[in-house]
Design an enzyme around this catalytic site. Structure first.
Site, PDB file in Angstrom:
ATOM      1  N   PRO A  27     -52.614  47.145  28.722  1.00  0.00           N
ATOM      2  CA  PRO A  27     -53.626  46.722  27.886  1.00  0.00           C
ATOM      3  C   PRO A  27     -54.820  46.263  28.779  1.00  0.00           C
ATOM      4  O   PRO A  27     -54.086  45.733  29.672  1.00  0.00           O
ATOM      5  CB  PRO A  27     -53.035  45.631  27.407  1.00  0.00           C
ATOM      6  N   GLU A  28     -55.442  46.685  27.980  1.00  0.00           N
ATOM      7  CA  GLU A  28     -56.830  46.479  29.084  1.00  0.00           C
ATOM      8  C   GLU A  28     -57.704  45.179  27.779  1.00  0.00           C
ATOM      9  O   GLU A  28     -56.986  44.634  27.268  1.00  0.00           O
ATOM     10  CB  GLU A  28     -57.854  47.871  28.943  1.00  0.00           C
TER      11      GLU A  28
END
Ligand SMILES: [Zn+2]
Length: 285
Positions: A27-28
Site C-alpha cells: 500500500p502506498e
C-alpha cells in the site's frame, strides 16, 4: 546433492516470484489515505470493545478496550487512531497489510493478525507476510512533528537543497521514505511521467522549476488516486473489500509498449534498483 540444490533453487525461485507479485501490492499513500478516510467514517465516536492478537510476532500490544475513537489520521504511510484518555493506536501496514471492516458473526479469514471489536462489527488486519506493526501509545495522535506530505504539498526549495548533495536517480529519491513518505513504485512512475522528467536522471540536476513541476504533479496524481480509492493492479482492496479504480488512469506504470498518452511515443520499461520503471523516453527528459 543435485536434487537438494535443485530444491533450494526452486524455493529461491518461488520466493522471487512471490516478491515480484508483492511488488505490486504494497500500500502506498493513496491506499493508506483511502483506509484513513473510510476508518474515520465508520469509527469516529465508537468504542473499542476488545483487541484479539492472533499472531505473536505483533508482540505485547496493550489493549485499547473501553476507549472511544476520537478520530483517525495518516502520518506518512502510518495510521493513528486518536483515543480517549490521551492514547493513540498506531498501525503501519508495511508490505502486505490490509484492513477489512466486517460483521463479527463472520468466520475468521486466513492471515488475520489482529481483530479490533466494535460490538457487532470488527476491523481485521490481514497480512500474509506479517510485517505490519501495531502499538498503543500514551501520547495523543499528532504529537510528533509533521512529515513532508506530498498530498498536502512539498516544500520545493527544501527538496532541492537535499537533492543537490545526492547522487541517485530522481525516482529512487522520490521513493526514499526518509525524505518523502508514501510514494512507492506506482506513483513515482506516474508523478515523473506527469512532470515530464526521466526517472533515471540524477536528482542533483533538477532545477527549482522542475521541483515545482514534481511537487504539483505529486499532489495532482495522489489526489486523483485517493478519489479513485487507490490502484488495484494486484490484490489491493479498500476497507469494504472493494478494488480501487486508478489503474484505469495510469499513464506510465505497467504500460510497456503502449503509446504515451501525452506525445504518442512508446512507453518503455527499465529495471532500477530491482524494480520495474516505466517511462516515455520521447517526452520525459
Ligand atoms: Zn511521451
Amino acid at each position: 546433492m543435485g536434487s537438494l540444490r535443485e530444491g533450494r533453487r526452486a524455493v529461491i525461485v518461488a520466493c522471487l516470484l512471490e516478491m515480484k507479485a508483492l511488488e505490486k501490492v504494497m500500500p502506498e499513500l493513496p491506499e493508506v489515505e483511502t483506509l484513513c478516510r473510510q476508518l474515520q467514517q465508520v469509527l469516529s465516536g465508537r468504542t473499542i470493545r476488545g483487541l484479539a492478537v492472533h499472531d505473536l510476532r505483533l508482540g505485547q500490544v496493550a489493549s485499547p478496550a473501553g476507549k472511544r475513537v476520537l478520530g483517525v489520521s495518516r502520518r506518512g504511510k502510518g495510521l493513528e487512531f486518536a483515543l480517549t484518555g490521551g492514547h493513540s493506536l498506531c498501525l503501519h501496514l508495511r508490505m502486505t497489510g490490509r484492513l477489512l471492516w466486517r460483521s463479527s458473526r463472520l468466520p475468521p479469514l486466513p492471515h488475520t493478525r489482529f481483530t479490533l471489536f466494535f460490538g457487532t462489527d470488527q476491523c481485521i488486519c490481514i497480512d500474509p507476510r506479517r510485517f505490519a506493526t501495531l502499538s498503543l501509545k500514551e501520547a495523543p495522535a499528532g504529537e510528533a512533528p509533521p512529515m513532508p506530505d506530498p498530498l498536502r504539498g512539498l516544500e520545493t526549495s527544501r527538496l532541492r537543497e537535499i537533492a543537490r548533495k545526492r547522487h541517485l536517480p530522481v525516482k529512487s529519491f522520490l521513493m526514499d521514505q526518509k525524505i518523502i513518505a508514501g510514494i512507492g513504485n506506482i506513483y513515482a512512475c506516474e508523478i515523473l511521467h506527469r512532470s515530464a522528467i526521466d526517472p533515471l536522471r540524477g536528482v542533483c540536476s533538477l532545477s527549482i522549476e522542475e521541483w515545482t513541476e514534481v511537487s504539483t504533479a505529486a499532489k495532482a496524481v495522489l489526489t486523483r488516486a485517493v478519489e479513485c480509492r487507490g490502484t488495484t493492479v494486484s490484490d489491493w482492496r479498500d476497507l469494504f473489500g472493494q478494488p480501487g479504480t486508478f489503474q484505469n488512469e495510469l499513464a506510465a506504470y505497467a504500460r510497456e509498449g503502449h503509446p504515451c498518452r501525452r506525445c504518442g511515443g512508446i512507453i518503455h520499461r527499465r529495471p532500477l534498483a530491482g524494480r520495474g520503471t516505466w517511462f516515455c523516453p520521447s517526452c520525459q527528459r
